[in-house]
Scaffold this active site. Structure first.
Site, PDB file in Angstrom:
ATOM      1  N   ASP A   1      -6.064  -0.157  -0.494  1.00 37.58           N
ATOM      2  CA  ASP A   1      -7.023  -0.987  -1.222  1.00 37.58           C
ATOM      3  C   ASP A   1      -8.126  -1.538  -0.342  1.00 37.58           C
ATOM      4  O   ASP A   1      -8.018  -1.564   0.894  1.00 37.58           O
ATOM      5  CB  ASP A   1      -6.290  -2.181  -1.843  1.00 37.58           C
ATOM      6  CG  ASP A   1      -5.953  -3.244  -0.797  1.00 37.58           C
ATOM      7  OD1 ASP A   1      -5.294  -2.893   0.210  1.00 37.58           O
ATOM      8  OD2 ASP A   1      -6.357  -4.410  -0.954  1.00 37.58           O
TER       9      ASP A   1
ATOM     10  N   PHE B   1     -13.127   3.143   6.622  1.00 36.58           N
ATOM     11  CA  PHE B   1     -12.214   2.376   5.786  1.00 36.58           C
ATOM     12  C   PHE B   1     -11.858   3.219   4.578  1.00 36.58           C
ATOM     13  O   PHE B   1     -12.713   3.627   3.805  1.00 36.58           O
ATOM     14  CB  PHE B   1     -12.837   1.043   5.361  1.00 36.58           C
ATOM     15  CG  PHE B   1     -11.787   0.065   4.920  1.00 36.58           C
ATOM     16  CD1 PHE B   1     -11.139  -0.748   5.834  1.00 36.58           C
ATOM     17  CD2 PHE B   1     -11.413  -0.009   3.580  1.00 36.58           C
ATOM     18  CE1 PHE B   1     -10.144  -1.634   5.437  1.00 36.58           C
ATOM     19  CE2 PHE B   1     -10.417  -0.892   3.168  1.00 36.58           C
ATOM     20  CZ  PHE B   1      -9.787  -1.705   4.102  1.00 36.58           C
ATOM     21  N   VAL B   2     -10.584   3.522   4.423  1.00 33.95           N
ATOM     22  CA  VAL B   2     -10.150   4.437   3.370  1.00 33.95           C
ATOM     23  C   VAL B   2      -9.444   3.697   2.237  1.00 33.95           C
ATOM     24  O   VAL B   2      -8.767   2.702   2.462  1.00 33.95           O
ATOM     25  CB  VAL B   2      -9.251   5.565   3.929  1.00 33.95           C
ATOM     26  CG1 VAL B   2     -10.067   6.563   4.727  1.00 33.95           C
ATOM     27  CG2 VAL B   2      -8.118   5.011   4.796  1.00 33.95           C
TER      28      VAL B   2
ATOM     29  N   GLY C   1       0.781  -1.232   0.000  1.00 35.37           N
ATOM     30  CA  GLY C   1       0.000   0.000   0.000  1.00 35.37           C
ATOM     31  C   GLY C   1       0.812   1.281   0.000  1.00 35.37           C
ATOM     32  O   GLY C   1       0.327   2.342  -0.385  1.00 35.37           O
TER      33      GLY C   1
ATOM     34  N   LYS D   1      -5.005   5.888  11.864  1.00 36.81           N
ATOM     35  CA  LYS D   1      -6.427   5.670  12.165  1.00 36.81           C
ATOM     36  C   LYS D   1      -6.538   5.195  13.601  1.00 36.81           C
ATOM     37  O   LYS D   1      -6.137   4.099  13.943  1.00 36.81           O
ATOM     38  CB  LYS D   1      -6.987   4.633  11.192  1.00 36.81           C
ATOM     39  CG  LYS D   1      -8.473   4.479  11.271  1.00 36.81           C
ATOM     40  CD  LYS D   1      -9.050   3.801  10.042  1.00 36.81           C
ATOM     41  CE  LYS D   1      -8.952   2.301  10.119  1.00 36.81           C
ATOM     42  NZ  LYS D   1      -9.550   1.652   8.931  1.00 36.81           N
TER      43      LYS D   1
ATOM     44  N   ARG E   1      -6.574   0.900  -5.475  1.00 30.67           N
ATOM     45  CA  ARG E   1      -5.226   1.382  -5.157  1.00 30.67           C
ATOM     46  C   ARG E   1      -4.785   2.531  -6.052  1.00 30.67           C
ATOM     47  O   ARG E   1      -4.072   3.423  -5.637  1.00 30.67           O
ATOM     48  CB  ARG E   1      -4.203   0.252  -5.339  1.00 30.67           C
ATOM     49  CG  ARG E   1      -4.161  -0.732  -4.205  1.00 30.67           C
ATOM     50  CD  ARG E   1      -2.848  -1.496  -4.266  1.00 30.67           C
ATOM     51  NE  ARG E   1      -2.911  -2.791  -3.606  1.00 30.67           N
ATOM     52  CZ  ARG E   1      -2.699  -2.991  -2.311  1.00 30.67           C
ATOM     53  NH1 ARG E   1      -2.427  -1.963  -1.528  1.00 30.67           N
ATOM     54  NH2 ARG E   1      -2.756  -4.195  -1.802  1.00 30.67           N
TER      55      ARG E   1
ATOM     56  N   GLU F   1       4.920   3.541   6.338  1.00 30.59           N
ATOM     57  CA  GLU F   1       3.714   2.699   6.295  1.00 30.59           C
ATOM     58  C   GLU F   1       2.589   3.438   5.585  1.00 30.59           C
ATOM     59  O   GLU F   1       2.551   4.670   5.598  1.00 30.59           O
ATOM     60  CB  GLU F   1       3.238   2.453   7.740  1.00 30.59           C
ATOM     61  CG  GLU F   1       3.870   1.256   8.423  1.00 30.59           C
ATOM     62  CD  GLU F   1       3.082  -0.020   8.164  1.00 30.59           C
ATOM     63  OE1 GLU F   1       2.229  -0.021   7.257  1.00 30.59           O
ATOM     64  OE2 GLU F   1       3.330  -1.001   8.879  1.00 30.59           O
ATOM     65  N   ASP F   2       1.651   2.683   5.051  1.00 26.55           N
ATOM     66  CA  ASP F   2       0.484   3.325   4.454  1.00 26.55           C
ATOM     67  C   ASP F   2      -0.498   3.782   5.538  1.00 26.55           C
ATOM     68  O   ASP F   2      -0.829   4.949   5.643  1.00 26.55           O
ATOM     69  CB  ASP F   2      -0.205   2.412   3.417  1.00 26.55           C
ATOM     70  CG  ASP F   2      -0.541   1.012   3.947  1.00 26.55           C
ATOM     71  OD1 ASP F   2      -0.244   0.724   5.122  1.00 26.55           O
ATOM     72  OD2 ASP F   2      -1.103   0.216   3.176  1.00 26.55           O
TER      73      ASP F   2
ATOM     74  N   ASP G   1      -3.711   0.987  11.802  1.00 26.87           N
ATOM     75  CA  ASP G   1      -5.082   0.816  12.294  1.00 26.87           C
ATOM     76  C   ASP G   1      -5.010   0.264  13.726  1.00 26.87           C
ATOM     77  O   ASP G   1      -4.882   1.036  14.679  1.00 26.87           O
ATOM     78  CB  ASP G   1      -5.806  -0.123  11.313  1.00 26.87           C
ATOM     79  CG  ASP G   1      -7.255  -0.398  11.668  1.00 26.87           C
ATOM     80  OD1 ASP G   1      -7.803   0.297  12.526  1.00 26.87           O
ATOM     81  OD2 ASP G   1      -7.852  -1.320  11.067  1.00 26.87           O
TER      82      ASP G   1
HETATM   83  P1  IMP Z   1      -3.124  -2.871  11.542  1.00 26.37           P
HETATM   84  O1  IMP Z   1      -2.195  -4.037  11.730  1.00 26.37           O
HETATM   85  O2  IMP Z   1      -4.492  -3.134  12.097  1.00 26.37           O
HETATM   86  O3  IMP Z   1      -2.568  -1.559  12.029  1.00 26.37           O
HETATM   87  O4  IMP Z   1      -3.422  -2.771  10.009  1.00 26.37           O
HETATM   88  C1  IMP Z   1      -2.526  -2.306   9.091  1.00 26.37           C
HETATM   89  C2  IMP Z   1      -2.900  -2.764   7.691  1.00 26.37           C
HETATM   90  O5  IMP Z   1      -4.307  -2.994   7.521  1.00 26.37           O
HETATM   91  C3  IMP Z   1      -2.551  -1.675   6.718  1.00 26.37           C
HETATM   92  O6  IMP Z   1      -1.203  -1.771   6.305  1.00 26.37           O
HETATM   93  C4  IMP Z   1      -3.545  -1.896   5.619  1.00 26.37           C
HETATM   94  O7  IMP Z   1      -3.063  -2.852   4.718  1.00 26.37           O
HETATM   95  C5  IMP Z   1      -4.770  -2.452   6.301  1.00 26.37           C
HETATM   96  N1  IMP Z   1      -5.770  -1.403   6.607  1.00 26.37           N
HETATM   97  C6  IMP Z   1      -6.215  -1.006   7.816  1.00 26.37           C
HETATM   98  N2  IMP Z   1      -7.127  -0.032   7.700  1.00 26.37           N
HETATM   99  C7  IMP Z   1      -7.256   0.210   6.389  1.00 26.37           C
HETATM  100  C8  IMP Z   1      -8.054   1.134   5.623  1.00 26.37           C
HETATM  101  O8  IMP Z   1      -8.835   1.967   6.141  1.00 26.37           O
HETATM  102  N3  IMP Z   1      -7.887   1.087   4.285  1.00 26.37           N
HETATM  103  C9  IMP Z   1      -7.049   0.225   3.655  1.00 26.37           C
HETATM  104  N4  IMP Z   1      -6.293  -0.648   4.318  1.00 26.37           N
HETATM  105  C10 IMP Z   1      -6.394  -0.660   5.677  1.00 26.37           C
END
Ligand code: IMP
Length: 171
Positions: free
Chosen positions: A155, A148-149, A40, A127, A161, A95-96, A99
């Site tokens: 994506d 969710f973005v 991402g 987020k 994307r 990082e993208d 969450d």
């Molecule tokens: P985490 O481990 O929950 O912090 O999630 C990180 C990964 O979840 C990111 O690198 C994204 O690939 C995916 N992700 C979480 N939220 C979103 C969103 O709102 N849009 C797109 N991808 C997301």
């Protein structure tokens, strides 16, 4: 799925430029290594690097988490590791989106074991609502509460994307 514009191309461009300027000033003379976490991050990474005015090196890694993307499971694996040596380098993980923070916490732990001189995090999107792991995001592009973005590399099931703007999906 319906989507609503959240950040325009110019919003993104402006913010990425600011981050680039900040990083250029903070890392002047430090020969930093920027590590992008695929997939991402590619658009953000490419734009951010071009806003950095100091010499940098780049590398990439990939972390895969299993389960549904919208709920983020917690089972994480490094499916592609960095190739450049990390020891004694000033590393910035790019990082993208952060969450729950599970992916980032896992990646940070793996990175720290390689003994970098310093390790900081730059994320396009922070987020906050579902955060489980206490992770410090040193450089955050945009902070949102929830939703969710997609777009600009982000994506939903590998779709969206390539959109140049960032949208929030309407369930
Ligand atoms: P985490 O481990 O929950 O912090 O999630 C990180 C990964 O979840 C990111 O690198 C994204 O690939 C995916 N992700 C979480 N939220 C979103 C969103 O709102 N849009 C797109 N991808 C997301």
């Amino acid at each position: 799925m319906e989507k609503e514009l959240l950040f325009s191309r110019s919003d993104i461009q402006k913010r990425v430029k600011e981050l680039g300027e900040q990083l250029s000033s903070d890392y002047a003379g430090k020969d930093p290594l920027f590590v992008g976490v695929l997939n991402g991050v590619v658009f953000f990474f490419a734009d951010l690097m071009r806003e950095i005015s100091i010499p940098v090196k780049i590398d990439f890694m990939r972390a895969a988490s299993y389960g549904s993307r919208m709920t983020s499971s917690g089972e994480i694996q490094i499916t592609k590791d960095v190739e450049k040596p990390i020891r004694d380098r000033h590393v910035v993980l790019v990082e993208d989106i952060v969450d729950t923070g599970n992916t980032l916490a896992f990646v940070l732990k793996q990175m720290n074991e390689k003994d970098p001189a310093s390790l900081k995090v730059c994320a396009l999107m922070d987020k906050v609502e579902r955060r489980q792991e206490e992770v410090t995001i040193d450089y955050a592009g945009f902070t949102i509460d929830s939703g969710f973005v997609v777009g600009y590399g982000l994506d939903y099931n590998e779709e969206y994307r390539n959109l140049p703007e960032i949208y929030v999906l309407k369930p």
